[in-house]
Structures are given as structure tokens and as C-alpha cells.
Design a protein around this motif. Structure first.
Motif, PDB file in Angstrom:
ATOM      1  N   VAL A   1      -7.958  -1.309  -3.689  1.00  0.00           N
ATOM      2  CA  VAL A   1      -7.805  -1.006  -1.896  1.00  0.00           C
ATOM      3  C   VAL A   1      -9.592  -1.513  -2.059  1.00  0.00           C
ATOM      4  O   VAL A   1      -9.843  -0.557  -1.459  1.00  0.00           O
ATOM      5  N   THR A   2     -10.059  -2.404  -1.256  1.00  0.00           N
ATOM      6  CA  THR A   2     -11.274  -2.511  -0.287  1.00  0.00           C
ATOM      7  C   THR A   2     -11.445  -2.884   1.272  1.00  0.00           C
ATOM      8  O   THR A   2     -11.580  -3.177   1.360  1.00  0.00           O
ATOM      9  N   PHE A   3     -10.385  -2.690   2.107  1.00  0.00           N
ATOM     10  CA  PHE A   3     -10.150  -2.956   3.413  1.00  0.00           C
ATOM     11  C   PHE A   3      -9.130  -2.023   4.032  1.00  0.00           C
ATOM     12  O   PHE A   3      -7.967  -2.341   3.137  1.00  0.00           O
TER      13      PHE A   3
ATOM     14  N   LEU B   1       1.201  -1.451   0.442  1.00  0.00           N
ATOM     15  CA  LEU B   1       0.028  -0.381   0.276  1.00  0.00           C
ATOM     16  C   LEU B   1       1.014   1.111   0.015  1.00  0.00           C
ATOM     17  O   LEU B   1       1.846   1.354   0.853  1.00  0.00           O
ATOM     18  N   ASN B   2       0.584   2.492  -1.175  1.00  0.00           N
ATOM     19  CA  ASN B   2       1.085   3.465  -0.943  1.00  0.00           C
ATOM     20  C   ASN B   2       0.215   4.682  -1.622  1.00  0.00           C
ATOM     21  O   ASN B   2      -1.142   4.136  -2.503  1.00  0.00           O
ATOM     22  N   ASP B   3       1.263   6.194  -1.941  1.00  0.00           N
ATOM     23  CA  ASP B   3       0.158   6.949  -1.643  1.00  0.00           C
ATOM     24  C   ASP B   3       1.487   7.824  -2.766  1.00  0.00           C
ATOM     25  O   ASP B   3       0.647   9.200  -2.518  1.00  0.00           O
ATOM     26  N   LEU B   4       2.397   6.874  -3.219  1.00  0.00           N
ATOM     27  CA  LEU B   4       3.178   7.609  -4.058  1.00  0.00           C
ATOM     28  C   LEU B   4       2.281   8.669  -4.937  1.00  0.00           C
ATOM     29  O   LEU B   4       3.289   9.679  -5.848  1.00  0.00           O
ATOM     30  N   ALA B   5       1.822   7.822  -6.325  1.00  0.00           N
ATOM     31  CA  ALA B   5       1.459   8.633  -7.123  1.00  0.00           C
ATOM     32  C   ALA B   5       0.341   9.902  -6.954  1.00  0.00           C
ATOM     33  O   ALA B   5       1.102  10.739  -7.617  1.00  0.00           O
ATOM     34  N   ILE B   6      -0.435   9.536  -5.778  1.00  0.00           N
ATOM     35  CA  ILE B   6      -1.163  10.971  -5.496  1.00  0.00           C
ATOM     36  C   ILE B   6      -1.140  11.000  -4.239  1.00  0.00           C
ATOM     37  O   ILE B   6      -2.234   9.547  -3.495  1.00  0.00           O
TER      38      ILE B   6
END
Ligand SMILES: [Ca+2]
Ligand SMILES: [Ca+2]
Length: 121
Positions: A79-81, A62-67
């Protein structure tokens, strides 16, 4: 594959809910998030690799590197959970925390253990 049957996994991989997991939990094998991502990719040519939760202080995909603020799995699964710890994700102290351990966003250059996932054979 029937969900009632255990997944068939390569040696060293653990079967769980129809997928196979490689768990690196060793104080001498801590890595950055990107090192973990590279290692997971190298361990299998199979598609749909990702990482999942086991214990804390373990990198997931899991990451938010792009946005910033939009967390996604490294294998582009939706991401469902989520099960964020209280107050997380928080970009702690204004640092850019773009990678996720269980269940805290954290600087990608910090060192953690990690888990790889792939589909069963
Ligand atoms: Ca972030
Ligand atoms: Ca955090």
C-alpha cells in the motif's frame, strides 16, 4: 511498456495508466467482498490483479483480514497510497470492518459494486 502509450486491454476492460480495469457498477450486480474477489480472479488468469479506486461504494482489494489494522492489497502489492474519508478506517460501531470501499472500511458481507484490475496485454 511506455507510460505514454495506452494499455492494450481485452474487450470490455478499460485502459487507465498502463493497467486494465473491469468496472462493475450496476445496482443489480452488488456483491460481498469475497464474491467480488472470486469473480475478479475468475475473469483473468493474469498476475498482479488488484482493484483500485474509481467511485464510492465500490469494493477495492484493500483489506485488513489478516492483521487487524494493517491494510493490504488482495494481490499483495504494498500500500503506497491511501485517501481515507474523514474518521475512517473506524471499525464502525465495533463491528469488524475488514474490507475497504472507497475510502471506508466496511463489513465484508455488505453489498457493493467492485473493480477488477489486471496488467495490460
Ligand atoms: Ca478492520
Ligand atoms: Ca468504516
Amino acid at each position: 511498456m511506455s507510460p505514454l502509450l495506452p494499455a492494450i486491454c481485452p474487450p470490455g476492460w478499460q485502459s487507465f495508466k498502463g493497467s486494465c480495469y473491469w468496472i462493475v457498477s450496476n445496482i443489480n450486480m452488488l456483491t460481498t467482498w469475497h464474491e467480488a474477489a472470486t469473480t475478479c480472479s475468475g475473469m483473468s488468469s493474469m498476475k498482479e490483479q488488484s482493484w483500485v479506486e474509481t467511485t464510492s461504494n465500490v469494493w477495492t482489494g484493500l483489506n485488513d483480514l489478516a492483521i487487524p489494522g494493517l491494510f493490504m492489497w488482495s494481490d499483495e502489492h504494498i500500500v503506497t497510497f491511501t485517501y481515507w474519508a474523514p474518521g475512517e478506517p473506524n471499525n464502525h460501531n465495533g463491528f469488524s470492518e475488514d474490507c475497504v470501499e472507497i475510502w471506508n472500511d466496511k463489513s465484508c458481507t455488505q453489498l457493493n459494486n467492485y473493480v477488477c484490475k489486471m496488467k495490460s496485454l
